[in-house]
Design a protein around this motif. Structure first.
Motif, short mmCIF file in Angstrom:
data_model
loop_
_atom_site.label_atom_id
_atom_site.label_comp_id
_atom_site.label_asym_id
_atom_site.label_seq_id
_atom_site.Cartn_x
_atom_site.Cartn_y
_atom_site.Cartn_z
N ARG A 136 47.81 29.11 50.06
CA ARG A 136 47.53 30.71 49.75
C ARG A 136 46.42 30.57 48.37
N LEU A 137 45.33 31.19 48.85
CA LEU A 137 44.42 31.19 47.92
C LEU A 137 44.97 32.06 46.64
N VAL A 138 44.84 31.49 45.38
CA VAL A 138 45.26 32.25 44.27
C VAL A 138 44.26 32.27 43.13
N GLY B 35 41.04 27.48 44.30
CA GLY B 35 42.66 27.05 43.67
C GLY B 35 43.56 27.65 44.68
N GLU B 36 44.53 26.79 45.45
CA GLU B 36 45.44 27.02 46.39
C GLU B 36 46.90 26.46 45.96
N CYS C 16 38.59 33.65 38.65
CA CYS C 16 39.19 34.78 39.07
C CYS C 16 40.53 34.43 39.56
N VAL C 17 41.69 35.07 39.19
CA VAL C 17 42.93 34.82 39.43
C VAL C 17 43.51 36.05 40.49
N ASP C 18 44.22 35.80 41.57
CA ASP C 18 44.76 36.94 42.36
C ASP C 18 45.69 37.56 41.60
N ARG D 9 37.74 39.66 49.02
CA ARG D 9 39.05 40.41 48.98
C ARG D 9 39.48 40.12 47.53
N LEU D 10 39.70 38.72 47.29
CA LEU D 10 40.39 38.67 45.99
C LEU D 10 39.69 39.11 44.89
#
Length: 129
Positions: free
Chosen positions: A64-66, A59-60, A98-100, A20-21
């Protein structure tokens, strides 16, 4: 005070959130005219393989997954003979950072890379490529 970014290895239970991210990031890239990734790459199968090989880090911030980063020793042929600053150093290669999108422009890409570098140093790796 800035919340600490924590890195951890991804587990197969994380796959749905990771996919999804990446989809959100790909949509944002496309809206901004940046054709970096698409529906073919990185796809769910690639991400699943990253997790199964133990190469994906998450990375959280809190729970929250960021961000996501993949680390291994593989590099594309065009980079193997690059003019590296430390060619003899033990190295690892960073893939699929990858960053949200809802956390972009807040320095989380930089913070993720710095955390990856610290992790590498702690494991005796001298260079991140």
């Amino acid at each position: 005070m800035e919340q600490e970014l924590k890195l951890r290895k991804a587990a197969m239970d994380d796959l749905e959130a990771v996919v999804r991210l990446f989809k959100d990031a790909i949509d944002t890239l496309n809206r901004n005219g940046i054709p970096q990734w698409d529906e073919l790459y990185p796809n769910e199968e690639v991400l699943k393989e990253d997790i199964s090989r133990g190469e994906m880090l998450l990375g959280e911030l809190g729970n929250r997954l960021v961000s996501v980063a993949v680390l291994n020793t593989q590099c594309d042929d065009e980079y193997k003979n690059g003019d590296w600053k430390y060619p003899q150093a033990g190295s690892i290669v960073l893939h699929r950072l990858c960053v949200d999108p809802s956390f972009q422009n807040q320095g989380l890409g930089t913070r993720t890379v710095l955390a990856v570098e610290a992790l590498a140093r702690g494991n005796g790796i001298e260079s991140v490529r």
